[in-house]
Design a protein around this motif. Structure first.
Motif, PDB file in Angstrom:
ATOM      1  N   GLY A  36     -30.877 -11.575  13.089  1.00 11.83           N
ATOM      2  CA  GLY A  36     -30.136 -10.379  13.484  1.00 11.83           C
ATOM      3  C   GLY A  36     -30.440  -9.147  12.648  1.00 11.83           C
ATOM      4  N   PHE A  37     -31.307  -9.271  11.656  1.00 12.33           N
ATOM      5  CA  PHE A  37     -31.740  -8.160  10.810  1.00 12.33           C
ATOM      6  C   PHE A  37     -33.124  -8.502  10.288  1.00 12.33           C
ATOM      7  CE2 PHE A  37     -29.526 -11.125   8.090  1.00 12.33           C
ATOM      8  CZ  PHE A  37     -30.322 -11.222   6.969  1.00 12.33           C
ATOM      9  N   SER A  38     -33.820  -7.499   9.749  1.00 12.67           N
ATOM     10  CA  SER A  38     -35.079  -7.780   9.071  1.00 12.67           C
ATOM     11  C   SER A  38     -34.953  -7.350   7.612  1.00 12.67           C
ATOM     12  CB  SER A  38     -36.267  -7.107   9.765  1.00 12.67           C
ATOM     13  OG  SER A  38     -36.120  -5.712   9.829  1.00 12.67           O
ATOM     14  N   PHE A  39     -35.764  -7.991   6.759  1.00 16.93           N
ATOM     15  CA  PHE A  39     -35.729  -7.749   5.315  1.00 16.93           C
ATOM     16  C   PHE A  39     -37.145  -7.457   4.842  1.00 16.93           C
ATOM     17  CE2 PHE A  39     -36.160  -9.151   0.925  1.00 16.93           C
ATOM     18  CZ  PHE A  39     -35.128  -8.460   0.323  1.00 16.93           C
ATOM     19  N   TYR A  54     -34.869   7.375  11.341  1.00 22.47           N
ATOM     20  CA  TYR A  54     -34.738   6.122  12.083  1.00 22.47           C
ATOM     21  C   TYR A  54     -33.723   6.295  13.199  1.00 22.47           C
ATOM     22  CZ  TYR A  54     -37.506   3.972   8.413  1.00 22.47           C
ATOM     23  OH  TYR A  54     -38.522   3.652   7.535  1.00 22.47           O
ATOM     24  N   GLN A  55     -34.185   6.778  14.334  1.00 18.64           N
ATOM     25  CA  GLN A  55     -33.331   7.019  15.488  1.00 18.64           C
ATOM     26  C   GLN A  55     -32.905   5.732  16.170  1.00 18.64           C
ATOM     27  OE1 GLN A  55     -36.600   9.406  16.857  1.00 18.64           O
ATOM     28  NE2 GLN A  55     -35.248  11.174  17.074  1.00 18.64           N
ATOM     29  N   ASN A  56     -33.682   4.654  15.990  1.00 16.16           N
ATOM     30  CA  ASN A  56     -33.427   3.392  16.673  1.00 16.16           C
ATOM     31  C   ASN A  56     -32.915   2.282  15.764  1.00 16.16           C
ATOM     32  OD1 ASN A  56     -34.532   4.430  19.156  1.00 16.16           O
ATOM     33  ND2 ASN A  56     -36.534   4.251  18.191  1.00 16.16           N
ATOM     34  N   HIS A  57     -32.805   2.565  14.480  1.00 11.69           N
ATOM     35  CA  HIS A  57     -32.431   1.529  13.513  1.00 11.69           C
ATOM     36  C   HIS A  57     -31.451   2.078  12.478  1.00 11.69           C
ATOM     37  CE1 HIS A  57     -36.354   0.264  15.064  1.00 11.69           C
ATOM     38  NE2 HIS A  57     -35.927  -0.960  14.846  1.00 11.69           N
ATOM     39  N   LEU A  58     -30.650   1.189  11.941  1.00  9.69           N
ATOM     40  CA  LEU A  58     -29.855   1.467  10.748  1.00  9.69           C
ATOM     41  C   LEU A  58     -30.557   0.765   9.591  1.00  9.69           C
ATOM     42  CD1 LEU A  58     -26.299   0.848  12.214  1.00  9.69           C
ATOM     43  CD2 LEU A  58     -27.430   3.051  11.836  1.00  9.69           C
ATOM     44  N   GLU A  59     -30.486   1.366   8.398  1.00  8.15           N
ATOM     45  CA  GLU A  59     -31.192   0.790   7.257  1.00  8.15           C
ATOM     46  C   GLU A  59     -30.342   0.920   6.004  1.00  8.15           C
ATOM     47  OE1 GLU A  59     -35.489   1.191   4.939  1.00  8.15           O
ATOM     48  OE2 GLU A  59     -34.506   3.007   5.661  1.00  8.15           O
ATOM     49  N   SER A  60     -30.387  -0.114   5.169  1.00  2.11           N
ATOM     50  CA  SER A  60     -29.861  -0.010   3.816  1.00  2.11           C
ATOM     51  C   SER A  60     -31.025  -0.296   2.866  1.00  2.11           C
ATOM     52  CB  SER A  60     -28.687  -0.960   3.571  1.00  2.11           C
ATOM     53  OG  SER A  60     -29.093  -2.299   3.715  1.00  2.11           O
ATOM     54  N   PRO A 111     -31.401  -2.835  14.409  1.00  5.47           N
ATOM     55  CA  PRO A 111     -31.890  -4.157  14.769  1.00  5.47           C
ATOM     56  C   PRO A 111     -33.139  -4.511  13.959  1.00  5.47           C
ATOM     57  CG  PRO A 111     -32.453  -2.583  16.495  1.00  5.47           C
ATOM     58  CD  PRO A 111     -31.593  -1.861  15.500  1.00  5.47           C
ATOM     59  N   PRO A 112     -33.473  -5.787  13.928  1.00  5.99           N
ATOM     60  CA  PRO A 112     -34.614  -6.223  13.124  1.00  5.99           C
ATOM     61  C   PRO A 112     -35.932  -5.688  13.658  1.00  5.99           C
ATOM     62  CG  PRO A 112     -33.805  -8.020  14.488  1.00  5.99           C
ATOM     63  CD  PRO A 112     -32.826  -6.888  14.636  1.00  5.99           C
ATOM     64  N   LEU A 113     -36.867  -5.463  12.744  1.00  4.43           N
ATOM     65  CA  LEU A 113     -38.208  -5.072  13.141  1.00  4.43           C
ATOM     66  C   LEU A 113     -38.991  -6.286  13.606  1.00  4.43           C
ATOM     67  CD1 LEU A 113     -37.354  -2.434  11.761  1.00  4.43           C
ATOM     68  CD2 LEU A 113     -39.661  -2.305  10.828  1.00  4.43           C
TER      69      LEU A 113
END
Length: 134
Positions: A36-39, A54-60, A111-113
């Motif tokens: 459900g996420f990418s690292f 990042y218009q299509n993703h959330l990132e921390s 979402p995950p890459l």
């Protein structure tokens, strides 16, 4: 259980160099892993500036080593980055990422890459890339 080492991933198709030459990203966990996420472990090169949106993703992003800053384009606010800093792009923030020294960052995307994404002309990752093969 999934077990991978950074070294394994660095020596595979999971390591992506930016077309601008300002960063590389080692994608250790991807969409096909069904978490459900990418690292990623990302290296931001010294003396660089990267426009990102990042218009299509959330990132921390957690800074492991090095120093730099992030500037939010909408308001011009500048935030220093050093080891121990976490920043969260929770509103698809358009920003400039500057590396003063080489920075090592741990990044989580939702979402995950898929794995082979690079920034488009807007600084975003698209959602339609093809999966990485080992």
């Amino acid at each position: 259980m999934i077990v991978r080492t950074l070294e394994e991933c660095q020596n595979s198709a999971r390591k992506i160099e930016s077309e601008t030459g300002t960063w590389n990203s080692v994608r250790m966990l991807l969409k096909d892993d069904n978490m459900g996420f990418s690292f990623h472990i990302t290296t931001i090169y010294a003396n660089t500036e990267t426009p990102i949106w990042y218009q299509n993703h959330l990132e921390s992003v957690y800074c492991i080593s090095g120093e730099g800053e992030i500037e939010t384009v909408a308001d011009g606010k500048v935030y220093p980055i050093k080891p121990g800093t976490l920043y969260i792009l929770d509103k698809h923030d358009k920003h400039l990422l500057r590396g003063f020294s080489e920075m090592t960052m741990a990044c989580v995307f939702n979402p995950p890459l898929i794995g082979n994404e690079v920034h488009d002309k807007n600084g975003a990752y698209q959602l339609s890339a093809e999966p990485v093969t080992e």
